[in-house]
Motif scaffolding. Structure first.
Motif, PDB file in Angstrom:
ATOM      1  N   GLY A 143     -11.610 -10.879  12.578  1.00 22.47           N
ATOM      2  CA  GLY A 143     -11.038  -9.522  12.923  1.00 22.47           C
ATOM      3  C   GLY A 143      -9.991  -8.886  12.534  1.00 22.47           C
ATOM      4  N   ALA A 144     -10.331  -9.050  11.593  1.00 13.04           N
ATOM      5  CA  ALA A 144      -8.683  -8.215  10.199  1.00 13.04           C
ATOM      6  C   ALA A 144      -9.640  -6.742   9.820  1.00 13.04           C
ATOM      7  N   ASP A 145      -9.019  -6.535   9.802  1.00 14.54           N
ATOM      8  CA  ASP A 145      -9.638  -5.034   8.998  1.00 14.54           C
ATOM      9  C   ASP A 145      -9.289  -4.344   7.912  1.00 14.54           C
ATOM     10  N   ASP A 146      -8.181  -4.792   7.394  1.00 14.82           N
ATOM     11  CA  ASP A 146      -8.324  -5.163   5.921  1.00 14.82           C
ATOM     12  C   ASP A 146      -6.936  -6.599   5.297  1.00 14.82           C
ATOM     13  N   TYR A 147      -7.248  -6.155   3.622  1.00 13.49           N
ATOM     14  CA  TYR A 147      -6.820  -7.501   3.511  1.00 13.49           C
ATOM     15  C   TYR A 147      -5.721  -7.358   2.114  1.00 13.49           C
ATOM     16  N   MET A 148      -4.398  -7.286   2.096  1.00 16.33           N
ATOM     17  CA  MET A 148      -4.281  -7.255   0.925  1.00 16.33           C
ATOM     18  C   MET A 148      -2.814  -8.378   0.535  1.00 16.33           C
ATOM     19  N   ALA A 149      -3.411  -8.946  -0.455  1.00 15.68           N
ATOM     20  CA  ALA A 149      -2.820  -9.837  -1.433  1.00 15.68           C
ATOM     21  C   ALA A 149      -1.351  -9.560  -2.031  1.00 15.68           C
ATOM     22  N   LYS A 150      -0.160 -10.624  -1.700  1.00 16.70           N
ATOM     23  CA  LYS A 150       1.086 -10.101  -2.310  1.00 16.70           C
ATOM     24  C   LYS A 150       0.658 -10.991  -3.276  1.00 16.70           C
ATOM     25  N   PRO A 151       1.798 -10.543  -4.560  1.00 17.10           N
ATOM     26  CA  PRO A 151       2.587  -8.531  -4.681  1.00 17.10           C
ATOM     27  C   PRO A 151       1.541  -8.039  -4.100  1.00 17.10           C
ATOM     28  N   TYR A 152       2.517  -6.890  -3.755  1.00 17.58           N
ATOM     29  CA  TYR A 152       1.254  -5.734  -3.468  1.00 17.58           C
ATOM     30  C   TYR A 152       2.785  -4.417  -3.544  1.00 17.58           C
ATOM     31  N   GLU A 153       1.792  -3.137  -4.178  1.00 16.34           N
ATOM     32  CA  GLU A 153       2.621  -2.202  -4.449  1.00 16.34           C
ATOM     33  C   GLU A 153       3.123  -1.335  -2.977  1.00 16.34           C
ATOM     34  N   PRO A 154       4.087  -1.026  -3.070  1.00 16.57           N
ATOM     35  CA  PRO A 154       5.136  -0.751  -1.723  1.00 16.57           C
ATOM     36  C   PRO A 154       3.824   0.506  -1.195  1.00 16.57           C
ATOM     37  N   ASP A 155       3.561   1.432  -1.751  1.00 15.34           N
ATOM     38  CA  ASP A 155       2.689   2.693  -1.937  1.00 15.34           C
ATOM     39  C   ASP A 155       1.454   2.281  -1.183  1.00 15.34           C
ATOM     40  N   GLU A 156       0.700   1.904  -1.908  1.00 13.10           N
ATOM     41  CA  GLU A 156      -0.328   1.092  -1.121  1.00 13.10           C
ATOM     42  C   GLU A 156      -0.542   0.430  -0.356  1.00 13.10           C
ATOM     43  N   LEU A 157       0.500  -0.431   0.778  1.00 17.23           N
ATOM     44  CA  LEU A 157       0.750  -0.388   1.908  1.00 17.23           C
ATOM     45  C   LEU A 157       0.511   0.392   2.843  1.00 17.23           C
ATOM     46  N   MET A 158       1.262   1.465   3.189  1.00 21.47           N
ATOM     47  CA  MET A 158       1.943   2.558   3.356  1.00 21.47           C
ATOM     48  C   MET A 158       0.331   3.558   3.285  1.00 21.47           C
ATOM     49  N   ALA A 159      -0.108   3.371   2.330  1.00 27.75           N
ATOM     50  CA  ALA A 159      -1.528   4.189   2.240  1.00 27.75           C
ATOM     51  C   ALA A 159      -2.467   3.107   3.175  1.00 27.75           C
ATOM     52  N   ARG A 160      -2.773   2.728   3.504  1.00 25.92           N
ATOM     53  CA  ARG A 160      -3.623   1.975   3.613  1.00 25.92           C
ATOM     54  C   ARG A 160      -3.232   1.645   5.026  1.00 25.92           C
ATOM     55  N   LEU A 161      -1.935   1.327   6.026  1.00 22.01           N
ATOM     56  CA  LEU A 161      -2.040   1.864   6.670  1.00 22.01           C
ATOM     57  C   LEU A 161      -2.435   2.929   7.257  1.00 22.01           C
ATOM     58  N   ARG A 162      -1.911   4.247   6.680  1.00 23.55           N
ATOM     59  CA  ARG A 162      -2.281   5.733   7.274  1.00 23.55           C
ATOM     60  C   ARG A 162      -3.751   6.012   6.654  1.00 23.55           C
TER      61      ARG A 162
END
Length: 230
Positions: free
Chosen positions: A99-118
């Protein structure tokens, strides 16, 4: 126009990681609420409104997959971005199936994390004006995450609902396997599994059980199309 400041629920059992992400969110003008364990997060998500949820997959008390399933079963449709050190294609598929809407693997780029949230928030906000999609005998209630055929409630799993919603959003059009992998599973490559076919089969059975006319049409060599079901 000023960007909407996000209110984020972050579920993470490592205080140092949580502090770093909290600082990142604050630098973007967003508000982050941190919960250290799954039980507290479930309680908080049920009592307060959030724009998005960041959920670590491996927690001490309840794993992220279970938390996601419980949130969706309780009718909470807040977009969820799952983070995990488990980054293989089948790990991502498990998270999205839960049921998750997106999935990111660690380690990740901080800018990409915030962009995906937006991006998750924009997608959810864009759907708020249309609470129900109706096509033929089918109804898709977006906020309640419920489905009906001829006013009969269809008991769908979180992933089955995501599939149903995607078909309803593309009613009358052929939906390809590549489109489903990209837009429902967030996978931009073919994982060489039958995950799409298995889930389509399950959805088809639930949409057609107790009815005489078919609900999904297989367009051989192209994909699938939802029918009006009347």
């Amino acid at each position: 126009m000023a960007r909407h400041a996000l209110r984020i629920l972050y579920v993470e059992d490592d205080p140092r990681t949580a502090a770093a992400v909290s600082e990142l969110a604050a630098s973007c003008g967003d508000t982050l609420v941190w919960e250290e364990n799954g039980s507290a997060a479930l309680l908080r998500a049920g009592m307060e409104a959030f724009d998005v949820i960041i959920l670590d997959r491996m927690l001490g008390d309840i794993d992220g997959l279970t938390i996601t399933k419980r949130l969706r079963e309780s009718g909470i449709g807040t977009p969820i971005l799952m983070l995990s050190a488990l980054g293989r294609s089948n790990d991502r598929a498990e998270g999205l199936d839960a049921g998750a809407d997106d999935y990111m693997a660690k380690p990740y780029e901080p800018d990409e994390l915030m962009a995906r949230l937006r991006a998750l928030h924009r997608r959810a906000a864009g759907q708020e004006h249309q609470a129900v999609i109706i096509y033929g005998a089918f109804e898709c209630h977006l906020k309640a995450r419920t489905a009906f055929r001829n006013n009969k409630h269809l008991s769908l799993s979180p992933k089955e609902f995501e599939l149903f919603r995607y078909f309803m959003e593309n009613a009358g059009e052929t939906v390809t396997r590549e489109m489903l992998l990209r837009d429902v599973w967030n996978i931009d490559f073919d994982p060489q599994t039958n995950v799409v076919d298995v889930n389509i089969g399950r959805l088809r059975r639930k949409l057609e059980e107790g009815f005489d006319s078919p609900a999904l049409e297989t367009i051989w060599g192209s994909g699938y199309r939802i029918l009006e079901g009347v």
